[in-house]
Write an enzyme that holds these catalytic residues in place. Structure first.
Site, PDB file in Angstrom:
ATOM      1  CG  ASP A 182     -58.043 -26.076  40.513  1.00 18.62           C
ATOM      2  OD1 ASP A 182     -57.719 -27.133  41.088  1.00 18.62           O
ATOM      3  OD2 ASP A 182     -57.248 -25.126  40.342  1.00 18.62           O
ATOM      4  N   GLY A 183     -62.134 -26.994  38.509  1.00 17.39           N
ATOM      5  CA  GLY A 183     -63.556 -26.802  38.226  1.00 17.39           C
ATOM      6  C   GLY A 183     -64.409 -27.928  38.789  1.00 17.39           C
ATOM      7  CG  ASP A 199     -64.124  -4.204  31.462  1.00 14.37           C
ATOM      8  OD1 ASP A 199     -64.740  -3.232  30.972  1.00 14.37           O
ATOM      9  OD2 ASP A 199     -63.126  -4.715  30.926  1.00 14.37           O
ATOM     10  CB  THR A 205     -54.663 -18.075  44.295  1.00  9.55           C
ATOM     11  OG1 THR A 205     -55.577 -19.131  44.664  1.00  9.55           O
ATOM     12  CG2 THR A 205     -53.865 -17.648  45.510  1.00  9.55           C
ATOM     13  CG  HIS A 262     -61.700 -13.620  37.498  1.00  9.44           C
ATOM     14  ND1 HIS A 262     -63.010 -13.515  37.067  1.00  9.44           N
ATOM     15  CD2 HIS A 262     -60.992 -12.786  36.695  1.00  9.44           C
ATOM     16  CE1 HIS A 262     -63.078 -12.671  36.072  1.00  9.44           C
ATOM     17  NE2 HIS A 262     -61.872 -12.202  35.821  1.00  9.44           N
ATOM     18  CD  GLN A 309     -67.873 -24.826  38.128  1.00  6.39           C
ATOM     19  OE1 GLN A 309     -68.659 -25.137  39.012  1.00  6.39           O
ATOM     20  NE2 GLN A 309     -66.790 -25.551  37.879  1.00  6.39           N
TER      21      GLN A 309
END
Length: 299
Positions: free
Chosen positions: A73-74, A177, A188, A190, A247
């Site tokens: 996916d990256g 945070d 779907t 993070h 990224q």
């Protein structure tokens, strides 16, 4: 929105121009690419226009009707940015772990080549986001994303305060945070891990999900994709960072502004016959599965 390509007869029609993209730094990708290329060359209805396994070439003028992206996916997310505002429809072949965007195994891809050759597929246009960073101490920068933008604490990870405005109206100050703003596709990723809701990929909405909010009253928010979202970190000396699609990392200063809008154009992805969003949730994320040892409902 899904559209169907023109579907002339396979015989007598120009071959589909296909380019192979991937992350050439991974050994397993090299092997997968060789199998994909060999299979494409063996089908008269395809014209292989090139193989690009580099990380930084310009793909905004990709010489193909569609691109086969080999990786995880990256790799797909990285490809979205490299294609900029002139995207080519992609079909993802998974050489990673999850494979939610690159959802075809190499075996399934090879089995479904007849569908691809006969142009029995649809193109689904996925909503993207445009992320603008405005700072008094530097140039304004714009980033294109498919999944999400996350404003979060940086080392030494103190509690951050983030102001959220929607269409110019102040909504809330979040303390915790960080804060995630996600597209339907990113819902779907993070955001889901942080307790956010699942949206279907054809929705035109954004999801705003707090990260470990320091209160019992702050919950995820779903709002329109046509609106403008502005995030401003508060607190001089408290380090914050913007992460785009997991990224790109941009350090932020107090009172920097992050503006998020729906991206233009959307990103096209190829869907072969039988694709189901809900089946993908079940197969890839274990959605609705019973815990280990639970044999399911009693008869």
């Amino acid at each position: 929105m899904a559209t169907s390509p023109e579907q002339p007869g396979a015989s007598g029609s120009p071959p589909s121009r296909i380019m192979i993209l991937g992350n050439g730094t991974r050994d397993e990708v090299q092997g997968y690419v060789e199998r994909v290329a060999e299979a494409l060359r063996g089908v008269p209805d395809f014209e292989l226009t090139g193989v690009d396994l580099t990380a930084d070439s310009d793909l905004s003028c990709c010489p193909a009707d569609l691109a086969v992206v080999v990786g995880g996916d990256g790799t797909v997310l990285h490809t979205v940015r490299r294609m900029a505002d002139r995207p080519t429809p992609i079909l993802g072949v998974n050489a990673g772990r999850l494979g939610f965007l690159a959802d075809l195994t190499i075996e399934t891809f090879l089995e479904r080549l007849p569908d691809l050759a006969a142009r029995r597929y649809t193109i689904e246009n996925l909503m993207t986001m445009s992320v603008t960073v405005t700072s008094a101490q530097g140039p304004t920068r714009v980033f294109r994303a498919l999944n999400d933008a996350v404003l979060r604490a940086a080392p030494y990870f103190k509690i951050v305060e983030i102001g959220l405005s929607i269409d110019g109206e102040s909504v809330m100050n979040y303390r915790g945070d960080g804060l995630i703003v996600a597209t339907p596709v990113g819902s779907t990723a993070h955001s889901l891990s942080a307790g956010g809701p699942i949206l279907p990929p054809n929705a035109h909405m954004f999801v705003v999900t707090p990260l470990c909010a320091h209160t019992l009253t702050q919950r995820p928010l779903v709002d329109g994709g046509h609106k403008t979202y502005e995030l401003v970190p508060h607190g001089e000396g408290i380090a914050t960072i913007l992460v785009v699609d997991g990224q790109i990392q941009i350090p932020l200063q107090d009172r920097d502004r992050v503006t998020i809008r729906r991206g233009d154009p959307p990103f096209p992805i190829v869907r072969l016959p039988g694709h189901s969003f809900y089946r993908t949730l079940r197969d890839k994320l274990g959605w609705g599965a019973y815990p280990a040892g639970d044999r399911g409902p009693r008869s």
